[in-house]
Structure formats: structure tokens, C-alpha cells
Write an enzyme that holds these catalytic residues in place. Structure first.
Site, PDB file in Angstrom:
ATOM      1  N   HIS A   1     -35.992  13.122  13.916  1.00 43.61           N
ATOM      2  CA  HIS A   1     -35.901  13.155  12.447  1.00 43.61           C
ATOM      3  C   HIS A   1     -34.840  14.169  12.056  1.00 43.61           C
ATOM      4  O   HIS A   1     -34.378  14.956  12.895  1.00 43.61           O
ATOM      5  CB  HIS A   1     -37.264  13.461  11.813  1.00 43.61           C
ATOM      6  CG  HIS A   1     -37.806  14.812  12.143  1.00 43.61           C
ATOM      7  ND1 HIS A   1     -38.190  15.174  13.414  1.00 43.61           N
ATOM      8  CD2 HIS A   1     -38.018  15.912  11.370  1.00 43.61           C
ATOM      9  CE1 HIS A   1     -38.630  16.422  13.403  1.00 43.61           C
ATOM     10  NE2 HIS A   1     -38.517  16.904  12.175  1.00 43.61           N
TER      11      HIS A   1
ATOM     12  N   HIS B   1     -34.676  16.908  10.173  1.00 39.64           N
ATOM     13  CA  HIS B   1     -34.902  18.301   9.770  1.00 39.64           C
ATOM     14  C   HIS B   1     -34.019  19.225  10.607  1.00 39.64           C
ATOM     15  O   HIS B   1     -33.772  18.965  11.792  1.00 39.64           O
ATOM     16  CB  HIS B   1     -36.375  18.683   9.933  1.00 39.64           C
ATOM     17  CG  HIS B   1     -37.226  18.198   8.792  1.00 39.64           C
ATOM     18  ND1 HIS B   1     -38.592  18.105   8.862  1.00 39.64           N
ATOM     19  CD2 HIS B   1     -36.884  17.791   7.535  1.00 39.64           C
ATOM     20  CE1 HIS B   1     -39.062  17.657   7.694  1.00 39.64           C
ATOM     21  NE2 HIS B   1     -38.044  17.453   6.883  1.00 39.64           N
TER      22      HIS B   1
ATOM     23  N   ASP C   1     -34.257  21.993  12.184  1.00 44.86           N
ATOM     24  CA  ASP C   1     -34.613  22.554  13.493  1.00 44.86           C
ATOM     25  C   ASP C   1     -34.538  21.528  14.631  1.00 44.86           C
ATOM     26  O   ASP C   1     -34.719  21.887  15.794  1.00 44.86           O
ATOM     27  CB  ASP C   1     -35.996  23.223  13.451  1.00 44.86           C
ATOM     28  CG  ASP C   1     -37.099  22.307  12.937  1.00 44.86           C
ATOM     29  OD1 ASP C   1     -36.831  21.464  12.055  1.00 44.86           O
ATOM     30  OD2 ASP C   1     -38.241  22.427  13.424  1.00 44.86           O
ATOM     31  N   HIS C   2     -34.226  20.275  14.303  1.00 39.55           N
ATOM     32  CA  HIS C   2     -34.094  19.243  15.337  1.00 39.55           C
ATOM     33  C   HIS C   2     -32.656  18.733  15.479  1.00 39.55           C
ATOM     34  O   HIS C   2     -32.374  17.947  16.391  1.00 39.55           O
ATOM     35  CB  HIS C   2     -35.045  18.072  15.031  1.00 39.55           C
ATOM     36  CG  HIS C   2     -36.481  18.458  15.155  1.00 39.55           C
ATOM     37  ND1 HIS C   2     -37.289  18.029  16.171  1.00 39.55           N
ATOM     38  CD2 HIS C   2     -37.250  19.290  14.399  1.00 39.55           C
ATOM     39  CE1 HIS C   2     -38.499  18.557  16.034  1.00 39.55           C
ATOM     40  NE2 HIS C   2     -38.497  19.324  14.958  1.00 39.55           N
TER      41      HIS C   2
ATOM     42  N   HIS D   1     -44.440  12.053   9.584  1.00 39.16           N
ATOM     43  CA  HIS D   1     -44.041  13.423   9.262  1.00 39.16           C
ATOM     44  C   HIS D   1     -43.710  13.475   7.768  1.00 39.16           C
ATOM     45  O   HIS D   1     -43.967  12.505   7.053  1.00 39.16           O
ATOM     46  CB  HIS D   1     -42.838  13.800  10.147  1.00 39.16           C
ATOM     47  CG  HIS D   1     -42.482  15.252  10.122  1.00 39.16           C
ATOM     48  ND1 HIS D   1     -43.422  16.251  10.136  1.00 39.16           N
ATOM     49  CD2 HIS D   1     -41.269  15.881  10.092  1.00 39.16           C
ATOM     50  CE1 HIS D   1     -42.799  17.426  10.111  1.00 39.16           C
ATOM     51  NE2 HIS D   1     -41.504  17.221  10.073  1.00 39.16           N
TER      52      HIS D   1
ATOM     53  N   ASP E   1     -41.988  15.517  15.448  1.00 40.52           N
ATOM     54  CA  ASP E   1     -42.989  16.106  14.546  1.00 40.52           C
ATOM     55  C   ASP E   1     -43.816  14.992  13.902  1.00 40.52           C
ATOM     56  O   ASP E   1     -43.261  14.080  13.291  1.00 40.52           O
ATOM     57  CB  ASP E   1     -42.300  16.898  13.434  1.00 40.52           C
ATOM     58  CG  ASP E   1     -41.560  18.117  13.970  1.00 40.52           C
ATOM     59  OD1 ASP E   1     -41.582  18.340  15.195  1.00 40.52           O
ATOM     60  OD2 ASP E   1     -40.957  18.844  13.155  1.00 40.52           O
TER      61      ASP E   1
ATOM     62  N   HIS F   1     -43.422  22.275  20.087  1.00 40.03           N
ATOM     63  CA  HIS F   1     -43.215  22.631  18.670  1.00 40.03           C
ATOM     64  C   HIS F   1     -44.272  23.657  18.240  1.00 40.03           C
ATOM     65  O   HIS F   1     -44.905  23.555  17.187  1.00 40.03           O
ATOM     66  CB  HIS F   1     -43.284  21.375  17.779  1.00 40.03           C
ATOM     67  CG  HIS F   1     -42.514  21.529  16.498  1.00 40.03           C
ATOM     68  ND1 HIS F   1     -43.083  21.966  15.340  1.00 40.03           N
ATOM     69  CD2 HIS F   1     -41.214  21.318  16.204  1.00 40.03           C
ATOM     70  CE1 HIS F   1     -42.175  22.003  14.370  1.00 40.03           C
ATOM     71  NE2 HIS F   1     -41.019  21.621  14.873  1.00 40.03           N
TER      72      HIS F   1
END
Lengths: 302, 302
Positions: free
Chosen positions: B60, B62, B64-65, B138, B207, B265
């Protein structure tokens, strides 16, 4: 005053060195110079709370100096920051921040990022310091920064007493640089203040070939942090790529009569940095290769 | 087949855990799942050459990914990569890559980045594997991935000989799934091949809150790598934020009858992850908290 090196690698990071980033701590303020990928994690490891920064200074817009901004800004938002964050950098800095804030499903809901595109000269003045910048010579628009503590003049108490100034509020007035009148005679601050003692001064070049602007900016500074990507064997490559060799950095330090030189932006090819340090010390004795998480305390001048 | 965890942190990295990224090594191919900030350096530390990747799968969009993609792509260019790099991710992936390639003074001169915006089902088939995906649950459009080795059928030599097939080229033809004729009688592959043995299977959720799609995708897999951001005490928070608790991840593993569960995570608040591991093991014995640089070898099924 304290410097914490967070990242000392060249373009490509290594196990030992992360991308460029340097913290300057002065009194209760924290300043960040460059913000390569992974800087927010380096801050964690160094035990520096990223919420403490109000000003980030970017030397140039190459990826290895800016790719940590997105994660840092997002984490600050995540930590519920409310205070505006000021980011200083070359022309194009605003576009970079706009791009970053538009990447993915970025969320910036709690605070503002204010971008300042710099040119040359003084850019920021605090209660006891100023920050200035000069253009350097890299393959893109780039700047070196100088953080300079305000100079201080010692109050000559004996002289003030001799001139008939009574101890008390008039002393304080003179110390603040204001004239006073004693027995119908005007006493000026210059009469009772010693000559100015310059404050501490730190200069960081970012990526650059050796240049006169840096020599000028770094004159008599306490710490010069200079690009030192290559050993002098690779001087032609260094010049082509807009970088300095260790020897060249040491020559700049010598010309500028700095107290201490820290060499950074070390190419991944150097797994034995002591060799580079020896190269620098042949030219300028007080040279040291910076390492990630190295902490440098700078002693007060007064 | 080998899994290398490069980053196992929640949204905010810690000294021990970097942002999400997982390497899967299969025969001579390397696959990267998610690419949080600092992934290129984690690869260096793990000793994995980033040039080896041809496919990166993003769960996805976001920060942090994905924030490691820019630095990784730029370093590959710097290393003179010529081969196209395929990046798979949800709708919006192309825009993210466009933004990344427009940040700062980015240089991408040597190779192409080809983006595939995924929906559901099989997305990639290699000579001996396939990769498929399912939507997960998510706070943004997100996917879980399944990497599955092709199943294999053992050749029943004795049976072939009994049916009169002479050892030699006809054996090879039958092993390749083609029929042969012996003494005017047709022998089909099904006559001489044992029932299929499924290949190894790895599922990574990214996530997500626990969901049936993941249970289905992970059925009987060798390794399930599941979101486990919080301990079950914070189940409401986990649900609000689109994450799973350790206990929930273990419940999914149990329902899906997986061989081994790796929990990832992990929120920065858990400095003692063994507590989480115990929570998971109460539900599903073969649970383990993933750590950065943990290497998991998956044994062959045949």
C-alpha cells in the site's frame, strides 16, 4: 554547543555510514543540516528527539541529501507536532517539498512546513547566533552554511568604577550597550567594554570542489565540516563529480585557519578511513574523518 | 528459498527495527516486498546486491512502506543498471513513482521503471512460480501477496516400465506432460505421474486488520508474514488504525493452517517483543516475532 554526525556516507550508504545529516545543538535549540534517507532513524539511535528541530538547512537537492525529509515530516505529524518547521535550501526547495507532500497518501494535518529558498549572506538570526550561507561549487546549485554565535564583550568592572559608575543598575545598562550619565559626564559602553570576543563558528560545506567562498566563510572557525569524498589519487574524478579530495579539504582548512577539520561524505570504496585521515593530516594536522554518531563538543570562547 | 527481513517496525522506526521491507530469494531470483525508508542501506548490511531485484511488490502507498523506493531507484541508476525494474502496487502506484522521479534533481538515465497497478488474482508467472494478490483491509487501498512455487508430480518409473515404456527419450516426454505411443498403445502423463505435490508458498499481508481474504490466500502456506502492530490489549486501537494484534494474527494463522507465522510491523512501544510472541503462541504455537536481518530458510517439498 555540540555537533552530532548522523550520516557521513557518499552518495551510496554503507553498513557503517548513512546518508548526509548533521545535528547542531546550541543551548536549547537543535538545527539539522541535510537530511538524507534514514535520518529519522539515525536521530532515534542518537537519542535526539526530532520534535526539537525548528530549522533544517539543505545544502543542495541531490537525493542523498534530501530523501529523509518525507519520512521525518510525516513522523513529526504522527507525533502531533504543531509548530511550523522551517526548511532552508536552494531554489527548487519549495518544489521538492511540494513533491514530497504529494507522494503516496501523505498526511500532513497538524503543522506547516515553511520553505525558504536562499541566495547568499545572512539568512537567520536568533537571540545569540546567526546563520549565513554562500554558494559552493557542485554539479547543481549548492550552498555551504555557517552557524556563528554572537560575539561578546567583557564588562571591565574596575574601569567602570574608576570612571565613577556606581555598582548597580547603571552597570547593567552599560553591559547592554547603552550609555549612562554619571556626574554630568556621559559614559559610553565602549569606555567599559573590552574588545569583542568572537563566538563559536561552525561551517558545513555540503558537496563541493574546493573553493574560495568556503575559505572565506570558514575563516578562523572552530569546526569546518568539508566534503571529502575521495582520496587525492582520484582528484580528477572528484573534480568531474563536483567533490573534494581529503587533501583538498585539508588545504581549505589550512588556508581558512580553522581550529578543527572534520571530513565527511566518504565514498563507499574507503573501508579503511584512517588512510584518508593520514592524507589530510599531512596538510592540516587537526583533521579527523567523521563517523556516524560521532559527537563533537565545542568549548565556549568566554 | 529464503526470506530476509530487512525492516520490521511499525510506522515509526526504532534503533532495532527499520521500516517495512522483506526480501524473498528463490533460485537465482530476488523479490522485494515493500520498500520503506532506508531499505537500500538494509540491503547493504544484509549483503544483498540491490541490482538483483527485477520485481518489487508494494502492499500500500503509506510512507513507511514506500519511502525507500526513491533512493533505491537512484542508487540502481548510479550502479549503471540497464534492466527494466517492475514495480507492483495498488492504484496510485504510477503517480507515486512519477512523484519520486520528479523530486529534487533526480537522475534516471539508464533504465526504465515499469509500474503495474494491481487488482486481484495472479499478477506474475515465472518459470517455476507465480505471484498473486488479494485486497486486504487497511485504512487505504492495500494488498496482500502470495508467492507460490509451481507444484510438481513425481515420475513413477516402475509404473512406466510396467506399461512397456522403454527408458530414454520417451520418459523425458512423459515427464514434460506429453503423451507417448508404445506398441500402438497411448500412454498419458497421468498414467505415470504421481499426484501433484504443492510447491512452497509464502504470504505477506502488509498492513491489515484480520480478514477472510488473507485466511483464504494463506491456506496451508509454509510461511505467513502478518501485520502484528499491537498487543491484544490495544485491539480497539488496532482496528481503528487498520492493523492487527498479535493474537489476531495468530488466529488467522491457525484458521489458514499455515506451517509458520512471522509477526511484523511491530509498534515502537514494544521493547520486549518476547511478550508479543508469548501472546501469539497461546493461539498458534509456531509463531515468531520477526527481527531485522532475520533469515528464514524454507525447505523444499520434494
Amino acid at each position: 554547543m555540540k555537533i552530532i554526525f548522523l550520516g557521513t556516507s557518499g552518495t551510496v550508504p554503507t553498513g557503517q555510514r548513512n546518508h548526509s545529516a548533521i545535528v547542531l545543538e546550541y543551548l536549547d535549540e537543535y538545527f539539522l543540516f541535510d537530511c538524507g534517507e534514514g535520518t529519522q532513524r539515525q536521530l532515534r539511535i542518537a537519542g535526539v528527539n526530532p520534535m526539537k528541530f525548528d530549522n533544517i538547512f539543505i545544502t543542495h537537492l541531490h537525493a542523498d541529501h534530501i530523501l529523509g525529509l518525507g519520512g521525518l515530516i510525516q513522523s513529526l505529524d504522527f507525533m502531533d507536532r504543531k509548530r511550523t518547521l522551517d526548511i532552508w535550501g536552494p531554489k527548487g526547495m519549495q518544489r521538492v517539498i511540494d513533491q514530497i507532500l504529494n507522494t503516496g497518501t501523505f498526511r500532513l494535518s497538524n503543522f506547516d512546513v515553511k520553505v525558504h529558498e536562499i541566495e547568499s549572506g545572512e539568512i537567520l538570526r536568533g537571540p545569540r547566533y546567526k546563520v549565513s550561507c554562500v554558494p559552493t561549487r557542485h554539479t547543481t546549485n549548492s550552498y555551504g552554511y555557517c552557524f556563528e554565535e554572537t560575539s561578546k564583550r567583557k564588562f571591565l568592572k574596575e574601569k567602570a568604577l574608576q570612571l565613577g559608575v556606581p555598582e548597580g543598575p547603571l552597570f547593567s545598562r552599560l553591559q547592554k550597550g547603552k550609555s549612562v550619565e554619571v556626574n554630568k559626564k556621559v559614559i559610553n559602553p565602549d569606555d567599559v567594554l573590552d574588545k569583542p570576543i568572537p563566538g563559536r563558528k561552525i561551517v558545513y560545506t555540503g558537496d563541493t570542489i574546493p573553493c574560495d567562498q568556503v575559505v572565506e566563510l570558514a575563516k578562523n572557525c572552530d569546526v569546518l565540516i568539508h566534503d571529502s569524498t575521495f582520496s587525492h589519487e582520484l582528484v580528477d574524478k572528484a573534480t568531474d563529480m563536483g567533490h573534494s579530495t581529503t587533501q583538498q579539504a585539508a588545504e581549505v582548512a589550512k588556508k581558512a585557519n580553522v581550529k578543527k577539520l572534520y571530513l565527511t561524505h566518504i565514498s563507499q570504496r574507503y573501508t579503511e578511513p584512517k588512510k584518508l585521515e593520514r592524507e589530510a593530516r599531512k596538510v592540516f594536522e587537526h583533521s579527523r574523518i567523521a563517523e556516524d554518531f560521532m559527537v563533537v563538543e565545542i568549548e565556549k570562547h568566554w
